[in-house]
Design a protein around this motif. Structure first.
Motif, PDB file in Angstrom:
ATOM      1  N   GLN A 114      -3.678  12.944   5.012  1.00  0.00           N
ATOM      2  CA  GLN A 114      -2.224  12.877   4.885  1.00  0.00           C
ATOM      3  C   GLN A 114      -1.659  11.698   5.675  1.00  0.00           C
ATOM      4  OE1 GLN A 114      -1.416  16.867   6.246  1.00  0.00           O
ATOM      5  NE2 GLN A 114      -1.114  17.652   4.158  1.00  0.00           N
ATOM      6  N   ASN A 115      -2.236  11.421   6.841  1.00  0.00           N
ATOM      7  CA  ASN A 115      -1.818  10.244   7.615  1.00  0.00           C
ATOM      8  C   ASN A 115      -2.107   8.960   6.867  1.00  0.00           C
ATOM      9  OD1 ASN A 115      -0.718  10.435  10.550  1.00  0.00           O
ATOM     10  ND2 ASN A 115      -2.174  12.136  10.436  1.00  0.00           N
ATOM     11  N   VAL A 116      -3.270   8.892   6.226  1.00  0.00           N
ATOM     12  CA  VAL A 116      -3.636   7.693   5.471  1.00  0.00           C
ATOM     13  C   VAL A 116      -2.693   7.500   4.285  1.00  0.00           C
ATOM     14  CG1 VAL A 116      -5.432   6.650   4.025  1.00  0.00           C
ATOM     15  CG2 VAL A 116      -6.040   7.736   6.193  1.00  0.00           C
ATOM     16  N   ALA A 117      -2.309   8.588   3.655  1.00  0.00           N
ATOM     17  CA  ALA A 117      -1.445   8.516   2.470  1.00  0.00           C
ATOM     18  C   ALA A 117       0.009   8.197   2.804  1.00  0.00           C
ATOM     19  CB  ALA A 117      -1.501   9.842   1.709  1.00  0.00           C
ATOM     20  N   LEU A 118       0.394   8.336   4.069  1.00  0.00           N
ATOM     21  CA  LEU A 118       1.803   8.237   4.454  1.00  0.00           C
ATOM     22  C   LEU A 118       2.472   6.927   4.041  1.00  0.00           C
ATOM     23  CD1 LEU A 118       3.951   9.950   5.798  1.00  0.00           C
ATOM     24  CD2 LEU A 118       3.276   8.970   8.010  1.00  0.00           C
ATOM     25  N   PRO A 119       1.851   5.741   4.214  1.00  0.00           N
ATOM     26  CA  PRO A 119       2.534   4.508   3.800  1.00  0.00           C
ATOM     27  C   PRO A 119       2.895   4.490   2.318  1.00  0.00           C
ATOM     28  CG  PRO A 119       0.690   3.982   5.218  1.00  0.00           C
ATOM     29  CD  PRO A 119       0.572   5.447   4.898  1.00  0.00           C
ATOM     30  N   LEU A 120       2.040   5.054   1.477  1.00  0.00           N
ATOM     31  CA  LEU A 120       2.346   5.096   0.053  1.00  0.00           C
ATOM     32  C   LEU A 120       3.503   6.048  -0.222  1.00  0.00           C
ATOM     33  CD1 LEU A 120      -1.255   5.107  -1.461  1.00  0.00           C
ATOM     34  CD2 LEU A 120       0.364   3.213  -1.368  1.00  0.00           C
ATOM     35  N   LEU A 121       3.515   7.187   0.457  1.00  0.00           N
ATOM     36  CA  LEU A 121       4.619   8.137   0.287  1.00  0.00           C
ATOM     37  C   LEU A 121       5.946   7.510   0.718  1.00  0.00           C
ATOM     38  CD1 LEU A 121       2.935  11.414   1.594  1.00  0.00           C
ATOM     39  CD2 LEU A 121       3.680  10.954  -0.748  1.00  0.00           C
ATOM     40  N   GLY A 124       7.467   5.390  -1.772  1.00  0.00           N
ATOM     41  CA  GLY A 124       7.875   6.050  -2.999  1.00  0.00           C
ATOM     42  C   GLY A 124       6.797   6.158  -4.051  1.00  0.00           C
ATOM     43  N   ALA A 125       5.548   5.962  -3.637  1.00  0.00           N
ATOM     44  CA  ALA A 125       4.430   6.037  -4.584  1.00  0.00           C
ATOM     45  C   ALA A 125       3.636   7.324  -4.364  1.00  0.00           C
ATOM     46  CB  ALA A 125       3.509   4.832  -4.423  1.00  0.00           C
ATOM     47  N   LYS A 126       3.018   7.813  -5.412  1.00  0.00           N
ATOM     48  CA  LYS A 126       2.157   8.980  -5.302  1.00  0.00           C
ATOM     49  C   LYS A 126       0.766   8.522  -4.894  1.00  0.00           C
ATOM     50  CE  LYS A 126       0.409  13.013  -7.766  1.00  0.00           C
ATOM     51  NZ  LYS A 126       0.381  13.762  -9.049  1.00  0.00           N
ATOM     52  N   PRO A 127       0.294   8.955  -3.722  1.00  0.00           N
ATOM     53  CA  PRO A 127      -1.012   8.476  -3.242  1.00  0.00           C
ATOM     54  C   PRO A 127      -2.157   9.032  -4.085  1.00  0.00           C
ATOM     55  CG  PRO A 127       0.296   9.469  -1.467  1.00  0.00           C
ATOM     56  CD  PRO A 127       0.945   9.849  -2.759  1.00  0.00           C
ATOM     57  N   ARG A 164      -5.295   3.942   7.286  1.00  0.00           N
ATOM     58  CA  ARG A 164      -3.879   3.989   6.903  1.00  0.00           C
ATOM     59  C   ARG A 164      -3.324   2.580   6.696  1.00  0.00           C
ATOM     60  NH1 ARG A 164      -0.134   6.266  11.495  1.00  0.00           N
ATOM     61  NH2 ARG A 164      -0.893   4.307  12.395  1.00  0.00           N
ATOM     62  N   ALA A 165      -3.726   1.643   7.562  1.00  0.00           N
ATOM     63  CA  ALA A 165      -3.263   0.262   7.427  1.00  0.00           C
ATOM     64  C   ALA A 165      -3.785  -0.390   6.161  1.00  0.00           C
ATOM     65  CB  ALA A 165      -3.702  -0.555   8.644  1.00  0.00           C
ATOM     66  N   LEU A 166      -4.939   0.067   5.673  1.00  0.00           N
ATOM     67  CA  LEU A 166      -5.579  -0.564   4.519  1.00  0.00           C
ATOM     68  C   LEU A 166      -5.148   0.013   3.180  1.00  0.00           C
ATOM     69  CD1 LEU A 166      -9.248  -0.696   5.867  1.00  0.00           C
ATOM     70  CD2 LEU A 166      -7.606  -2.568   5.792  1.00  0.00           C
ATOM     71  N   ILE A 167      -4.520   1.182   3.176  1.00  0.00           N
ATOM     72  CA  ILE A 167      -4.315   1.911   1.929  1.00  0.00           C
ATOM     73  C   ILE A 167      -3.445   1.146   0.938  1.00  0.00           C
ATOM     74  CG2 ILE A 167      -2.303   3.210   2.739  1.00  0.00           C
ATOM     75  CD1 ILE A 167      -5.178   4.509   0.475  1.00  0.00           C
ATOM     76  N   THR A 168      -2.554   0.303   1.409  1.00  0.00           N
ATOM     77  CA  THR A 168      -1.704  -0.478   0.500  1.00  0.00           C
ATOM     78  C   THR A 168      -2.325  -1.829   0.140  1.00  0.00           C
ATOM     79  OG1 THR A 168      -0.477  -1.427   2.348  1.00  0.00           O
ATOM     80  CG2 THR A 168       0.416   0.588   1.374  1.00  0.00           C
TER      81      THR A 168
END
Length: 256
Positions: A114-121, A124-127, A164-168
Motif C-alpha cells: 500500500q505504501n508503494v502504491a501511494l504515489p499512483l493513488l 489519481g491512478a489505479k495502481p 515507492r520512489a520507483l513505482i511511477t
C-alpha cells in the motif's frame, strides 16, 4: 520491462542553470545557493557533499521543485519548472520525480504494498497490483508485501521507500541521506541496490550524503561550499574511491 527500467539516454535528467536561492532581505539576506550550474545525466548516480551550511539541501529542494530559486533555471525531464503553477509542479513531481528520505516517510498504518502504491493513488491512478508487486520484488521484498513498517527492519523500510520512489518510473530519484538512519550492513544493502538500479535499469539518482563510503557508490561526487560548486570528482573506470572523497571533504572543511 520492469517498473524500474527506463530507456537509456545520453541527456540530462535534471539541469540547473545559474541557480541562486537567497533567504531573507537586506542585512539579513542569506545566500544558500550562488549561481550554481550543474547537470545530472540520465542513468548515472551523483553524490552531493559539503560542509554544514554549504547548500546541499537547498540544491536538492530546488532541483526537485520543492523550493523556487531566487534566480536561474531548473529543468526536470525537459520541463522548465519556473513558469509552472504550484499545481503543475506537484503533478510533475508525482510523475517525474521519486524521493527517498533518511527517515523513510512510510505511512505506518499501510502495508508495504500500500505504501508503494501511494504515489499512483495520489496522482489519481489505479495502481496495478502486478506493478506494485514487481517493484517490491525488484528491491528484494516480494515476501513482505503485507507487512507494515513496524514489522520491517530499518533497511527493509528504506527498500520499501525505494520501491515507492520507483513505482511511477521517474526521470530522477532524489535521495536525502538515505543511509543516515541505518546500520552499516543495511546501509551497504541499500547503496548496493541503488547502484544496481543505476547500472541495470538506467535509474538516475542524485544523493545528498555526508558519508564518503556512501558517495563512493556514485559515478560522480559534487562538493559544495558556501553555496557554490567547489570541487568535483569523477574516477575513470569506476566510481570514485572513498579515501579520495574523504580527503577532498577534509580539505573543504579545513578551508571553511
Amino acid at each position: 520491462m520492469t517498473v524500474t527500467e527506463r530507456p537509456a539516454h545520453a541527456t540530462e535528467a535534471v539541469q540547473l542553470r545559474q541557480v541562486s536561492r537567497v533567504y531573507g532581505t537586506g542585512d539579513r539576506a542569506v545566500t544558500a545557493l550562488d549561481a550554481v550550474t550543474l547537470g545530472f545525466r540520465s542513468g548515472t548516480g551523483t553524490a552531493v557533499m559539503g560542509p554544514s551550511g554549504s547548500g546541499k539541501s537547498t540544491l536538492l529542494h530546488c532541483a526537485a521543485g520543492l523550493d523556487r530559486p531566487t534566480g536561474g533555471k531548473v529543468v526536470v525531464a525537459g520541463t522548465d519548472l519556473g513558469p509552472l503553477t504550484e499545481t503543475a509542479r506537484t503533478r510533475l513531481r508525482r510523475a517525474a520525480i521519486g524521493f527517498v528520505f533518511q527517515s523513510f516517510n512510510l505511512m505506518p498504518a499501510l502495508t508495504a504494498e500500500q505504501n508503494v502504491a501511494l504515489p499512483l493513488l495520489l496522482a489519481g491512478a489505479k495502481p496495478p497490483r502486478d506493478a506494485v508487486r514487481a517493484a517490491l520484488a525488484e528491491v528484494g521484498l516480494a515476501d513482505r508485501a503485507r507487512h507494515r513498517p513496524s514489522e520491517l527492519s530499518g533497511g527493509q523500510q528504506q527498500r520499501v521507500a525505494i520501491a515507492r520512489a520507483l513505482i511511477t518510473r521517474p526521470a530522477v530519484v532524489f535521495a536525502d541521506e538515505p543511509t543516515g538512519a541505518l546500520d552499516t550492513g543495511s546501509s551497504r544493502e541499500v547503496l548496493g541496490l541503488l547502484r544496481r538500479l543505476i547500472d541495470q535499469h538506467g535509474l538516475t539518482v542524485v544523493m545528498v550524503t555526508h558519508d564518503p563510503v556512501a558517495a563512493a557508490y556514485a559515478d560522480r561526487v559534487v562538493f559544495l561550499a558556501d553555496g557554490r560548486v567547489a570541487d568535483e570528482l569523477t574516477a575513470a573506470g569506476g566510481p570514485p574511491a572513498a579515501a579520495e572523497i574523504a580527503t577532498r571533504m577534509a580539505r573543504l572543511e579545513s578551508a571553511c
